[in-house]
Design a protein around this motif. Structure first.
Motif, PDB file in Angstrom:
ATOM      1  N   GLN A 205       0.821  -1.196   0.000  1.00 20.49           N
ATOM      2  CA  GLN A 205       0.000   0.000   0.000  1.00 20.49           C
ATOM      3  C   GLN A 205       0.862   1.255   0.000  1.00 20.49           C
ATOM      4  O   GLN A 205       0.513   2.256  -0.643  1.00 20.49           O
ATOM      5  CB  GLN A 205      -0.929   0.004   1.218  1.00 20.49           C
ATOM      6  N   GLU A 208       2.064   1.711  -3.494  1.00 16.40           N
ATOM      7  CA  GLU A 208       0.984   2.217  -4.326  1.00 16.40           C
ATOM      8  C   GLU A 208       0.692   3.680  -4.023  1.00 16.40           C
ATOM      9  O   GLU A 208       0.401   4.471  -4.929  1.00 16.40           O
ATOM     10  CB  GLU A 208      -0.279   1.375  -4.106  1.00 16.40           C
ATOM     11  N   HIS A 209       0.782   4.059  -2.747  1.00 18.21           N
ATOM     12  CA  HIS A 209       0.552   5.457  -2.384  1.00 18.21           C
ATOM     13  C   HIS A 209       1.614   6.353  -3.008  1.00 18.21           C
ATOM     14  O   HIS A 209       1.313   7.446  -3.510  1.00 18.21           O
ATOM     15  CB  HIS A 209       0.566   5.608  -0.866  1.00 18.21           C
ATOM     16  N   THR A 276      -8.841  16.790  -6.861  1.00 19.85           N
ATOM     17  CA  THR A 276      -8.265  15.607  -6.221  1.00 19.85           C
ATOM     18  C   THR A 276      -6.876  15.900  -5.683  1.00 19.85           C
ATOM     19  O   THR A 276      -6.463  15.364  -4.659  1.00 19.85           O
ATOM     20  CB  THR A 276      -8.208  14.442  -7.229  1.00 19.85           C
ATOM     21  N   ASP A 325     -18.641  14.942  -4.266  1.00 19.69           N
ATOM     22  CA  ASP A 325     -17.186  14.755  -4.193  1.00 19.69           C
ATOM     23  C   ASP A 325     -16.665  14.398  -5.579  1.00 19.69           C
ATOM     24  O   ASP A 325     -17.086  13.406  -6.180  1.00 19.69           O
ATOM     25  CB  ASP A 325     -16.864  13.637  -3.197  1.00 19.69           C
ATOM     26  N   ASN A 399      -7.850   2.565  -4.970  1.00 17.75           N
ATOM     27  CA  ASN A 399      -7.207   3.383  -3.949  1.00 17.75           C
ATOM     28  C   ASN A 399      -8.119   4.489  -3.427  1.00 17.75           C
ATOM     29  O   ASN A 399      -8.060   4.833  -2.238  1.00 17.75           O
ATOM     30  CB  ASN A 399      -5.909   3.966  -4.502  1.00 17.75           C
ATOM     31  N   VAL A 400      -8.962   5.058  -4.283  1.00 19.89           N
ATOM     32  CA  VAL A 400      -9.946   6.027  -3.791  1.00 19.89           C
ATOM     33  C   VAL A 400     -10.925   5.337  -2.845  1.00 19.89           C
ATOM     34  O   VAL A 400     -11.248   5.854  -1.769  1.00 19.89           O
ATOM     35  CB  VAL A 400     -10.694   6.694  -4.961  1.00 19.89           C
ATOM     36  N   ARG A 402     -10.398   2.652  -1.106  1.00 15.41           N
ATOM     37  CA  ARG A 402      -9.669   2.291   0.113  1.00 15.41           C
ATOM     38  C   ARG A 402      -9.524   3.502   1.034  1.00 15.41           C
ATOM     39  O   ARG A 402      -9.647   3.391   2.256  1.00 15.41           O
ATOM     40  CB  ARG A 402      -8.296   1.736  -0.254  1.00 15.41           C
ATOM     41  N   SER A 403      -9.275   4.693   0.454  1.00 17.47           N
ATOM     42  CA  SER A 403      -9.132   5.896   1.269  1.00 17.47           C
ATOM     43  C   SER A 403     -10.430   6.255   1.975  1.00 17.47           C
ATOM     44  O   SER A 403     -10.416   6.915   3.015  1.00 17.47           O
ATOM     45  CB  SER A 403      -8.663   7.070   0.393  1.00 17.47           C
ATOM     46  N   LEU A 404     -11.557   5.844   1.419  1.00 15.59           N
ATOM     47  CA  LEU A 404     -12.857   6.098   2.035  1.00 15.59           C
ATOM     48  C   LEU A 404     -13.284   4.982   2.977  1.00 15.59           C
ATOM     49  O   LEU A 404     -14.352   5.058   3.589  1.00 15.59           O
ATOM     50  CB  LEU A 404     -13.926   6.270   0.946  1.00 15.59           C
ATOM     51  N   GLY A 405     -12.466   3.936   3.073  1.00 17.12           N
ATOM     52  CA  GLY A 405     -12.821   2.799   3.914  1.00 17.12           C
ATOM     53  C   GLY A 405     -13.671   1.770   3.207  1.00 17.12           C
ATOM     54  O   GLY A 405     -14.294   0.921   3.857  1.00 17.12           O
ATOM     55  N   ALA A 428     -18.641   7.975   5.240  1.00 17.11           N
ATOM     56  CA  ALA A 428     -17.594   8.742   4.555  1.00 17.11           C
ATOM     57  C   ALA A 428     -18.151   9.598   3.426  1.00 17.11           C
ATOM     58  O   ALA A 428     -17.424  10.408   2.856  1.00 17.11           O
ATOM     59  CB  ALA A 428     -16.534   7.788   4.003  1.00 17.11           C
TER      60      ALA A 428
END
Length: 437
Positions: A205, A208-209, A276, A325, A399-400, A402-405, A428
């Motif tokens: 991760q 990837e980040h 973004t 968003d 990944n978006v 994942r960032s939101l859970g 979220a």
């Protein structure tokens, strides 16, 4: 451009979590040791009629029970365990074993080989310096027991083979060591495997980040550079629309209208990239509702892709307030675009929520995912399209989410085609009743 620096994964935190599980294993092992000592003392006193200093041995046993109860209460509340705390716990076990051996014959007691269990556990659980310290301490204890210990009245009958009490005790000690080592080493190894798997996932991760940060910097720079020519094109198209040569030609006006629609789409993409990246082109966030957000998204997508039939189905028990968003919008657009490329004849977007989670499913009528691709969903540059840079769309989607859970999954449909499912926590996305922009 300087390379973005990504913080290393919190390996120390993972070690402490694994240490907590290992500490619980030591507590369980200590309860077994308590039970074993009670059984051994009972058999030696009641069956073999061996004279033992019962008050002192029971005092040691009571201290071990008290320590284990305190350990259980402490580590039930505190989740992080350090190497030093594991080291102290093993030292207590060594001290308890030494005290019991001192009271029951020292090195003449066949259970003296239980020291090896402590050494092996320390080699697995502790850092190198702690392990060697345990080795030194157990060696010193063993040497001290040869000089200082209360004798155990065992007959010298080693020549009787299995009939010898010492040999029987030695066999029991070996079997006990073997069973405990196999049982607890397996559990501890499983804990370490879980830790290593989580660490590898966190490193993935982090990589990837870092990749996303680089892409974001490049995309943000490109978006700034594209802003000026897009504005120039908008002015030129506006001038063309007012020119007599175009005003009197319906076909040219229709083409100008299509060009303006695509130009507006390009501006929206640039705005989404900058938003973004944490920048803005002047557009403000808008308070809307979940159903209105998705309906607007579908209408805009259909407008800019008129040749791709999109069916939209929503099942909402109640509407919820949310903020429009751009990252979520771009994420859903990416999934729809991928489905459109695989299934230009038509696709379907299904939306529903259960009050806690929003589920979006994009169904297409294409050839579906290759078996190997289903295992690589969300990995960069993993694509069946065979073009340079393919696979980045779903990489960003994952990944978006994942960032939101949330999560992203994909599967092939039995009747043909594929389904990409996005699950996003409503917490979220939506606004509380008392929250407003």
């Amino acid at each position: 451009m300087p390379t973005p620096q990504v913080k290393p994964p919190p390996a120390a935190q993972l070690d402490s979590v694994a240490g907590h599980k290992n500490m619980l294993q030591l507590i369980h092992l200590r309860w077994l040791a308590v039970g074993g000592q009670i059984a051994t003392i009972a058999v030696a006193s009641l069956v073999l009629d061996l004279p033992l200093p019962m008050p002192q041995m029971l005092e040691v046993l009571a201290c071990l029970i008290a320590f284990n109860i305190a350990s259980h209460l402490r580590w039930h509340e505190q989740r992080e365990v350090t190497n030093t705390e594991l080291f102290v716990a093993l030292l207590v076990d060594v001290a308890s074993l030494t005290a019991q051996l001192y009271l029951s014959g020292g090195t003449t007691n066949p259970f003296v080989f239980l020291y090896l269990l402590q050494v092996i556990l320390s080699a697995v659980l502790l850092e190198a310096w702690s392990t060697w310290t345990i080795v030194g301490i157990t060696t010193a204890c063993l040497a001290g027991l040869t000089l200082l210990s209360r004798p155990l009245a065992l007959p010298l009958d080693h020549n009787q083979g299995l009939a010898s009490l010492y040999v029987q005790g030695l066999l029991i000690c070996f079997v006990l060591n073997a069973i405990l080592l196999v049982t607890f080493m397996t559990r501890i190894h499983r804990n370490l495997q879980v830790r290593d798997a989580r660490l590898a996932d966190m490193r993935q991760q982090a990589a990837e980040h870092e990749h996303i940060v680089r892409m974001g910097l490049l995309a943000s720079g490109a978006a700034h550079e594209l802003g000026t020519p897009l504005s120039t094109l908008a002015v030129i198209l506006g001038d063309w629309r007012r020119m007599p040569e175009f005003k009197g030609n319906p076909d040219l006006l229709e083409e100008i209208n299509d060009m303006e629609i695509q130009l507006q789409r390009c501006k929206s993409i640039v705005s989404g990239i900058l938003l973004t990246a944490g920048e803005t082109r002047g557009e403000e966030s808008e308070e809307t509702t979940l159903s209105a957000f998705l309906e607007t998204l579908v209408q805009d997508w259909r407008l800019t892709r008129p040749h791709a039939p999109l069916a939209y189905q929503a099942t909402f028990p109640n509407d919820l307030p949310m903020v429009a968003d751009s990252a979520v919008r771009q994420m859903i657009d990416n999934v729809l675009d991928n489905a459109m490329e695989a299934s230009p004849q038509g696709l379907t977007l299904q939306a529903r929520h259960d009050g806690e989670e929003l589920t979006l499913e994009v169904l297409d009528q294409g050839p579906g995912f290759a078996p190997g691709m289903l295992q690589q969903i969300g990995k960069p540059y993993q694509s069946s399209k065979g073009r340079l840079g393919g696979g980045l769309g779903l990489f960003l989607v994952v990944n978006v989410a994942r960032s939101l859970g949330g999560t992203v999954s994909a599967r092939n449909r039995p009747e043909g085609g594929a389904v990409v499912t996005l699950k996003l926590p409503l917490g979220a996305l939506t606004l509380d009743d008392n929250t407003s922009l």
